[in-house]
Design a protein around this motif. Structure first.
Motif, PDB file in Angstrom:
ATOM      1  N   THR B  39       0.917  -1.063  -0.313  1.00  0.00           N
ATOM      2  CA  THR B  39      -0.169   0.123   0.183  1.00  0.00           C
ATOM      3  C   THR B  39       0.751   1.081   0.026  1.00  0.00           C
ATOM      4  O   THR B  39       2.070   1.565   0.452  1.00  0.00           O
ATOM      5  CB  THR B  39      -0.802   0.032   0.797  1.00  0.00           C
ATOM      6  N   LEU B  40       0.432   2.462  -0.148  1.00  0.00           N
ATOM      7  CA  LEU B  40       0.718   3.702   0.261  1.00  0.00           C
ATOM      8  C   LEU B  40       1.907   3.510   1.845  1.00  0.00           C
ATOM      9  O   LEU B  40       1.862   3.479   2.244  1.00  0.00           O
ATOM     10  CB  LEU B  40       0.319   4.502   0.265  1.00  0.00           C
ATOM     11  N   PRO B  41       2.903   3.405   0.922  1.00  0.00           N
ATOM     12  CA  PRO B  41       4.438   3.898   2.499  1.00  0.00           C
ATOM     13  C   PRO B  41       4.169   5.199   3.116  1.00  0.00           C
ATOM     14  O   PRO B  41       3.332   6.172   2.968  1.00  0.00           O
ATOM     15  CB  PRO B  41       5.762   3.456   1.740  1.00  0.00           C
ATOM     16  N   ALA B  42       4.639   4.800   4.220  1.00  0.00           N
ATOM     17  CA  ALA B  42       4.922   5.958   5.537  1.00  0.00           C
ATOM     18  C   ALA B  42       5.513   7.226   4.389  1.00  0.00           C
ATOM     19  O   ALA B  42       5.948   7.351   3.912  1.00  0.00           O
ATOM     20  CB  ALA B  42       5.475   5.891   6.539  1.00  0.00           C
ATOM     21  N   ALA B  43       4.820   8.668   4.569  1.00  0.00           N
ATOM     22  CA  ALA B  43       4.824   9.139   4.257  1.00  0.00           C
ATOM     23  C   ALA B  43       6.260  10.268   4.031  1.00  0.00           C
ATOM     24  O   ALA B  43       7.103  10.188   3.461  1.00  0.00           O
ATOM     25  CB  ALA B  43       4.474  11.126   5.285  1.00  0.00           C
TER      26      ALA B  43
END
Ligand SMILES: [Zn+2]
Ligand SMILES: [Zn+2]
Lengths: 351, 162
Positions: B39-43
């Protein structure tokens, strides 16, 4: 309810009901909360984690928000079910499958709480469309009730005390998932998104070369959690989103007036591929479904948006495997995905 | 193309990700992508952020030995992983955290809600006046005189009530 019951159910945030739900896929607010003086999960010993979970579990179980809910003990979860919950936006991929960690999910998957992830509690409210204000009202009420029963760590100067100082203060992350194909195709996105980040907004997503492969979906959330009130953050986010939606609508209008034929061609071809494929990779289906979504929004094609919302999630790798009921190789998955899409489109055809 | 992470298997997941203007390309195999939850990785990663924020010369060797009496977490633990050990760590490391918070959030003062049982405390807090004063200064600097006048009245009101 059991976890497997979710597979065939549609989460509320996929129901395409909220305001502006054509462009805004979902709204989410998350609060990070902790118990006073007890070690944060990453530093807590096993027996402390169990103690924390024991203190929180009965409170959540008896809370009316979780009356018909599901409680998932993370240690009992297999990796497929973990991936499934990640795809469902109910847990983070980092959430460990170990003792003392559990997830509780309310009806319709609107409210969920991860216990002992990075913080002792991560409370989430997830809704369809642009509904940050409603998300806030609901989560605030739940937060106050839980605080009465549990008592959260708080400091008058620094607010809610969180494991990571980037969450300190409100402990709140308000985010919105938006579909911006108009801005992406017209390349305006390269101007708009950097402007947002200058306003302290965090944009996550994929744009530039190959952005279509990710379905032109962007997650937009507040940056700072300290120095701004919750209501202020929500209001700020909502007004920025309204502006962003305006830009996207203009981009779509321009797109239609300049390249109507080419957009129509793209949409109908996407439909054709989705209706007829025998193998469909995850990336390809995300991209084609995004094109189809745009086609529906521009009234080029007449399909139910709910169907697209549903397919967006059902075609994800863990969902496919949960539907088939066993773990599949990537190739088997691509075949199953193609079949699922064909069948659903046939059933949901409204043209 | 081989997987960036293990370098053994064929990469099937290709990310081109732009987070706040920074492009990252990632090519992962099935297994490694799964490990990351694809999924989207941490910012951003906090240790990286802290690495940039906490300049080594700002911290004397003595300060890095600081330890939280409540949970045993040290300030150097924090510098390594970017997480604190317990809620008490915030008072244990108060002096070091204050400037860091200013760098992360642009301020180090909570203005959001107080939990129910502590609402009274909020009304009585004198530092609210301090915050209003800061806002007043800002408003004057931006030449927003109408806002400034309102803030000034508010401060007067609170001071009179005392
Ligand atoms: Zn690999
Ligand atoms: Zn501590």
């Amino acid at each position: 309810m059991e976890l497997d019951d979710l597979v065939t159910k549609t989460s509320n945030w996929l129901k395409n009901k909220g305001p502006k739900s054509k462009l805004v896929l979902s709204s989410r607010i998350r609060l990070a909360r902790n118990l006073e003086n007890l070690s944060f999960p990453h530093w807590a010993k096993k027996k402390d984690l169990l103690k924390i979970a024991q203190r929180i579990r009965p409170v959540l179980k008896k809370d009316s928000h979780f009356k018909n809910g599901i409680l998932v003990e993370m240690e009992n979860l297999n990796s497929l079910d973990r991936d499934f919950l990640v795809e469902r936006h109910l847990i983070s991929p980092e959430y460990e499958r170990k003792e003392g960690r559990f997830l509780i999910i309310g009806e319709g998957e609107v409210i969920s709480i991860m216990v002992n992830e990075e913080d002792h509690l991560r409370i989430q409210v997830l809704e369809s469309g642009l509904q940050l204000r409603d998300c806030w009202l609901l989560i605030n009420q739940l937060d106050e009730a839980l605080n009465e029963a549990i008592g959260f760590a708080f400091d008058a100067d620094w607010g809610y005390l969180t494991a990571c100082p980037t969450n300190l203060g409100t402990g709140m992350r308000a985010s919105v998932m938006v579909h911006l194909p108009g801005l992406a195709i017209t390349r305006e996105i390269h101007k708009v998104l950097p402007a947002l980040t200058k306003l302290g907004i965090v944009v996550r997503g994929f744009y530039g070369e190959g952005s279509e492969a990710k379905g032109n979906a962007f997650q937009i959330s507040n940056g700072a959690t300290l120095g701004k009130g919750e209501e202020e953050i929500v209001a700020h986010m909502e007004s920025l989103m309204t502006q962003l939606i305006g830009y996207e609508e203009t981009a779509r209008k321009n797109l239609l007036s300049r390249e109507k034929n080419s957009v129509e061609n793209k949409v109908w071809r996407a439909y054709g591929i989705l209706q007829n494929s025998r193998f469909l990779t995850s990336q390809e289906s995300i991209s084609l479904l995004s094109t189809l979504r745009l086609g529906i929004e521009l009234s080029i094609i007449n399909l139910e948006m709910d169907l697209i919302n549903e397919l967006d999630v059902l075609t994800l790798p863990a969902h496919i495997q949960k539907i088939i009921g066993k773990s599949l190789s990537p190739q088997e998955r691509d075949r199953a995905r193609a079949k699922l899409v064909r069948d659903r489109l046939k059933r949901g055809k409204n043209v | 193309m081989l997987c960036d992470e293990c370098g053994k298997r064929e990469a099937t997941f290709h990310y081109t990700e732009i987070i706040n203007g920074v492009t990252t390309e990632l090519h992962l195999c099935e297994l490694c992508a799964k490990k990351r939850g694809f999924t989207l990785p941490a910012a951003f990663s906090l240790p990286d952020l802290l690495g940039g924020l906490v300049e080594p010369e700002q911290i004397s060797p003595l300060e890095t030995e600081l330890i939280c009496k409540n949970c045993g977490f040290t300030y150097s633990n924090f510098k390594n992983i970017g997480l604190l050990g317990c809620s008490q760590c915030y008072s244990s490391f108060h002096k070091m955290l204050e400037p860091l918070l200013k760098k992360i959030h642009g301020t180090s003062k909570h203005v959001g809600k107080f939990p129910g049982r502590r609402k009274k405390e909020k009304r009585e807090k004198s530092s609210d006046v301090q915050l209003l004063r800061e806002k007043l200064k800002d408003a004057v600097a931006r030449e927003e005189f109408e806002t400034a006048a309102k803030l000034r009245d508010k401060i007067k009101e609170i001071e009179k009530a005392k």
